[in-house]
Design an enzyme around this catalytic site. Structure first.
Site, PDB file in Angstrom:
ATOM      1  CG  HIS A  72      -2.057  -0.861   1.094  1.00 25.97           C
ATOM      2  ND1 HIS A  72      -3.143  -0.780   1.870  1.00 25.97           N
ATOM      3  CD2 HIS A  72      -2.514  -1.878   0.212  1.00 25.97           C
ATOM      4  CE1 HIS A  72      -4.202  -1.747   1.542  1.00 25.97           C
ATOM      5  NE2 HIS A  72      -3.716  -2.233   0.449  1.00 25.97           N
ATOM      6  CE1 TYR A 200      -6.129   3.815  10.712  1.00 28.70           C
ATOM      7  CE2 TYR A 200      -5.388   4.258   8.558  1.00 28.70           C
ATOM      8  CZ  TYR A 200      -5.292   3.629   9.867  1.00 28.70           C
ATOM      9  OH  TYR A 200      -4.507   2.487  10.004  1.00 28.70           O
ATOM     10  N   PRO A 292      -4.602   0.720  18.493  1.00 22.55           N
ATOM     11  CG  PRO A 292      -6.556  -0.577  17.976  1.00 22.55           C
ATOM     12  CD  PRO A 292      -5.895  -0.278  19.010  1.00 22.55           C
ATOM     13  CE  LYS A 296       3.625   3.444  13.372  1.00 17.91           C
ATOM     14  NZ  LYS A 296       4.018   2.995  12.240  1.00 17.91           N
ATOM     15  CE1 TYR A 384      -1.283   4.264   9.413  1.00 15.10           C
ATOM     16  CE2 TYR A 384      -0.196   3.329   7.800  1.00 15.10           C
ATOM     17  CZ  TYR A 384      -1.186   3.202   8.199  1.00 15.10           C
ATOM     18  OH  TYR A 384      -2.177   2.286   8.165  1.00 15.10           O
TER      19      TYR A 384
END
Length: 389
Positions: A72, A200, A292, A296, A384
């Site tokens: 991704h 998200y 979550p 991580k 990220y």
């Protein structure tokens, strides 16, 4: 029994450490309270940082991940009316790999089975002893018989509820914790993902996440009250809520189906200091937990194992304790940065009952700033995809 390193816990961190030590010629034994089938039944995270991908390759178990995993280059965030795609590849030059923790564990288990590694499942009453001396040992019960393992080091990879952290004297350890008043209701379903990348979303009704394990296996989450019973949520109710929170575009293309797994996970930030106690070291969830939201948890375990395995290999190859001595400091420096990022993502993307209208304005201001600032996007993307080890 005598070994060089006794590893408690056969999750991905314990098995990864065992595999890396084996490749360096270091003898180790892994003890696991549960059965192998139980370990594989646990549904966990599925977004791997490049650093963890590299470690899996270094352990020689990356072939299936590269064949079946999904690279991704970005993901989408939605807060209020602002919708933003984070171009991870463009901003950092790195991507993330979507490949389930269960699959990582399976690949490591297969590698251990192929070399007939010393992994003892269903080991009861595992107890680390004398780790504050030069002669640590571990006792356990198997089939009603008590056994003892003498070793040089004990590595506690046995999770948040494991025995290793609980064995540390109270005055020798400091705990830092934040418990969030919400949980994640997650479902797994054999349906096509609604998007080729993660979404998200922060909606007035709460957080939602559209994720996946493959092109035909989807993983979705919605924010629910911490005391909400999973039995109160039918599959239909969850799909309806997802369509509302993820927005009209996602709702129009969302495939629905029966859940094959459904559970509610609490959100917690937790760190202990230090991570070394004489000849016992903690790694992974035994030493820290993150919400979550920032993906991580598993990746932090991998960075712990990087520092720990490097220190142990240096100890046996070069007769130097420098890496072991520096383990806790190095691991914690990276842990706290990941804790900060996970806390920030959690605060940005959830509706908290006690923060009210002011927090909603701050969330929107944060999102507007992200949308208008390449520097802010780069900072988010850098965290990220994973900070360097």
């Amino acid at each position: 029994m005598r070994t060089q390193v006794a590893i408690i816990g056969a999750g991905p961190s314990g098995l990864l450490l065992s595999q890396l030590l084996h490749l360096a010629g270091i003898d180790c034994v892994v003890l696991e309270q549960r059965s192998g089938d139980y370990v594989l039944s646990r549904i966990r995270a599925g977004v791997l940082e490049q650093g963890m991908v590299d470690m899996i390759d270094r352990a020689g178990v990356g072939a299936r991940m590269h064949k079946e995993g999904l690279l991704h280059d970005g993901f989408t965030m939605a807060v209020g009316d602002t919708r933003l795609r984070m171009d991870l590849k463009g901003l950092t030059g790195s991507s993330v790999m979507v490949y389930g923790q269960t699959e990582v564990t399976r690949d490591l288990m297969d590698a251990h089975a192929a070399r007939d590694a010393k992994v003892i499942y269903e080991a009861e009453a595992v107890t680390p002893l004398d780790f504050d001396t030069d002669h640590p040992r571990v006792t356990y019960v198997k089939d009603g018989v008590t056994h003892e393992i003498a070793c040089d080091f004990i590595c506690g990879c046995d999770g948040f509820h494991g025995v290793c952290r609980k064995s540390v004297p109270e005055g020798a350890i400091t705990e830092f914790e934040k418990v969030y008043p919400v949980g994640w209701l997650g479902i797994l379903s054999h349906v096509r993902p609604v998007s080729h990348e993660l979404i998200y979303a922060n909606h007035d009704r709460g957080f939602a996440l559209a994720s996946m394990r493959s092109h035909t296996l989807s993983r979705y989450y919605i924010q629910v009250p911490l005391d909400s019973p999973v039995e109160a949520w039918s599959d239909e109710a969850i799909w309806d809520e997802l369509k509302i929170r993820l927005g009209e575009e996602a709702a129009a293309s969302m495939e629905t189906g029966p859940s094959i797994e459904k559970s509610i996970a609490p959100l917690r930030s937790f760190v202990v200091e230090p991570l070394r106690f004489g000849r016992m070291m903690l790694a992974g969830d035994a030493g820290h937990i993150v919400p979550p939201t920032g993906a991580k948890g598993l990746n932090l375990a991998a960075s712990d194992i990087h520092y720990l395995s490097t220190g142990l290999i240096e100890y046996y190859a070069d007769k130097s304790a420098a890496g072991i001595d520096a383990y806790s400091q190095k691991a914690l420096a990276r842990i706290w940065k990941a804790e900060r990022f996970s806390w920030w993502m959690t605060m940005l993307l959830h509706k908290f009952p006690d923060l009210g209208a002011f927090n909603a304005k701050m969330q929107q201001a944060d999102m507007d700033y992200l949308a208008s600032s390449t520097a802010a996007q780069t900072s988010l993307a850098e965290n990220y995809v994973g900070l360097p080890f």
